[in-house]
Scaffold this motif. Structure first.
Motif, mmCIF file in Angstrom:
data_model
loop_
_atom_site.group_PDB
_atom_site.id
_atom_site.type_symbol
_atom_site.label_atom_id
_atom_site.label_comp_id
_atom_site.label_asym_id
_atom_site.label_seq_id
_atom_site.Cartn_x
_atom_site.Cartn_y
_atom_site.Cartn_z
ATOM 1 N N LEU A 79 0.812 -1.218 0.000
ATOM 2 C CA LEU A 79 0.000 0.000 0.000
ATOM 3 C C LEU A 79 0.847 1.270 0.000
ATOM 4 C CD1 LEU A 79 -2.770 -1.085 2.511
ATOM 5 C CD2 LEU A 79 -3.051 -0.659 0.073
ATOM 6 N N GLN A 80 2.163 1.139 0.165
ATOM 7 C CA GLN A 80 3.035 2.307 0.257
ATOM 8 C C GLN A 80 2.971 3.167 -1.006
ATOM 9 O OE1 GLN A 80 4.767 3.198 3.130
ATOM 10 N NE2 GLN A 80 4.925 5.116 2.007
ATOM 11 N N ASP A 81 2.946 2.547 -2.179
ATOM 12 C CA ASP A 81 2.868 3.323 -3.425
ATOM 13 C C ASP A 81 1.576 4.147 -3.473
ATOM 14 O OD1 ASP A 81 5.288 2.374 -4.333
ATOM 15 O OD2 ASP A 81 4.389 0.791 -5.571
ATOM 16 N N ALA A 82 0.464 3.525 -3.072
ATOM 17 C CA ALA A 82 -0.815 4.251 -3.055
ATOM 18 C C ALA A 82 -0.761 5.378 -2.026
ATOM 19 C CB ALA A 82 -1.967 3.296 -2.749
ATOM 20 N N HIS A 83 -0.187 5.092 -0.882
ATOM 21 C CA HIS A 83 -0.050 6.110 0.173
ATOM 22 C C HIS A 83 0.786 7.285 -0.332
ATOM 23 C CE1 HIS A 83 1.874 8.027 3.644
ATOM 24 N NE2 HIS A 83 0.702 7.846 4.215
ATOM 25 N N ASP A 84 1.900 7.001 -0.978
ATOM 26 C CA ASP A 84 2.773 8.065 -1.492
ATOM 27 C C ASP A 84 2.047 8.904 -2.536
ATOM 28 O OD1 ASP A 84 4.736 7.075 0.180
ATOM 29 O OD2 ASP A 84 5.844 6.068 -1.430
ATOM 30 N N TRP A 85 1.300 8.256 -3.408
ATOM 31 C CA TRP A 85 0.567 8.971 -4.448
ATOM 32 C C TRP A 85 -0.480 9.891 -3.814
ATOM 33 C CZ3 TRP A 85 -4.457 9.268 -6.335
ATOM 34 C CH2 TRP A 85 -4.595 9.800 -7.624
ATOM 35 N N LEU A 86 -1.217 9.365 -2.833
ATOM 36 C CA LEU A 86 -2.233 10.169 -2.158
ATOM 37 C C LEU A 86 -1.606 11.293 -1.335
ATOM 38 C CD1 LEU A 86 -4.591 7.297 -1.014
ATOM 39 C CD2 LEU A 86 -5.102 9.051 -2.727
ATOM 40 N N ALA A 87 -0.424 11.060 -0.767
ATOM 41 C CA ALA A 87 0.232 12.069 0.065
ATOM 42 C C ALA A 87 0.546 13.329 -0.739
ATOM 43 C CB ALA A 87 1.504 11.504 0.696
ATOM 44 N N ALA A 88 0.903 13.176 -1.998
ATOM 45 C CA ALA A 88 1.177 14.351 -2.841
ATOM 46 C C ALA A 88 -0.078 15.215 -2.966
ATOM 47 C CB ALA A 88 1.669 13.911 -4.212
ATOM 48 N N TYR A 89 -1.218 14.593 -3.135
ATOM 49 C CA TYR A 89 -2.458 15.345 -3.241
ATOM 50 C C TYR A 89 -2.872 15.913 -1.891
ATOM 51 C CZ TYR A 89 -2.696 13.942 -8.009
ATOM 52 O OH TYR A 89 -2.389 13.791 -9.325
ATOM 53 N N ARG A 90 -2.568 15.213 -0.841
ATOM 54 C CA ARG A 90 -2.860 15.735 0.500
ATOM 55 C C ARG A 90 -2.096 17.033 0.728
ATOM 56 N NH1 ARG A 90 -1.469 12.966 6.308
ATOM 57 N NH2 ARG A 90 -2.362 14.631 7.539
#
Length: 125
Positions: A79-90
């Motif tokens: 899930l780290q890749d998804a988390h990193d992708w979402l973190a940019a938008y956060r």
């Protein structure tokens, strides 16, 4: 191996289905046999198998056979890749919200400095 963007698509597609998210939530508490994972759902064994295959293909779970048991484990690091992708938008939205707060505070301070609105108009009527 799929490209990172393709892997993200695979992960988000796997997460798009409520039963699959429920399976991941259960596995976050520890490994479980397939029968236990299937118990809360009113769906067929082949349907559960398909859900597990989708999760495994996305790299979100790992399946093993131990004697006559099929045991599933969560692979949370996937899930780290998804988390990193979402973190940019956060970060993007937090920045926008911070600017909005600053704007509202400046506007409120400017309005407060002008004094009460319509006070002179109300007296003149």
């Amino acid at each position: 191996m799929p490209s990172p963007a393709d892997q993200l698509s695979t992960i988000f597609a796997a997460l798009a289905d409520p039963p699959r998210r429920a399976i991941l939530e259960r596995l976050s508490k520890g490994e479980a046999p397939v029968g236990e994972l299937a118990r809360p759902f009113d769906i067929s064994a082949p349907a559960i198998s398909k859900h597990l295959r989708v999760l495994a293909d996305a790299g979100l779970i790992e399946r093993e056979i131990s004697a006559r048991w099929r045991i599933c484990h969560l692979r949370a690091n996937a899930l780290q890749d998804a988390h990193d992708w979402l973190a940019a938008y956060r970060r993007h939205w937090e920045g926008n919200l911070d600017r909005l707060v600053e704007f509202v505070e400046r506007t409120h301070a400017a309005d407060s400095a002008k004094g009460p609105r319509h006070a002179t108009k109300a007296k003149g009527k």
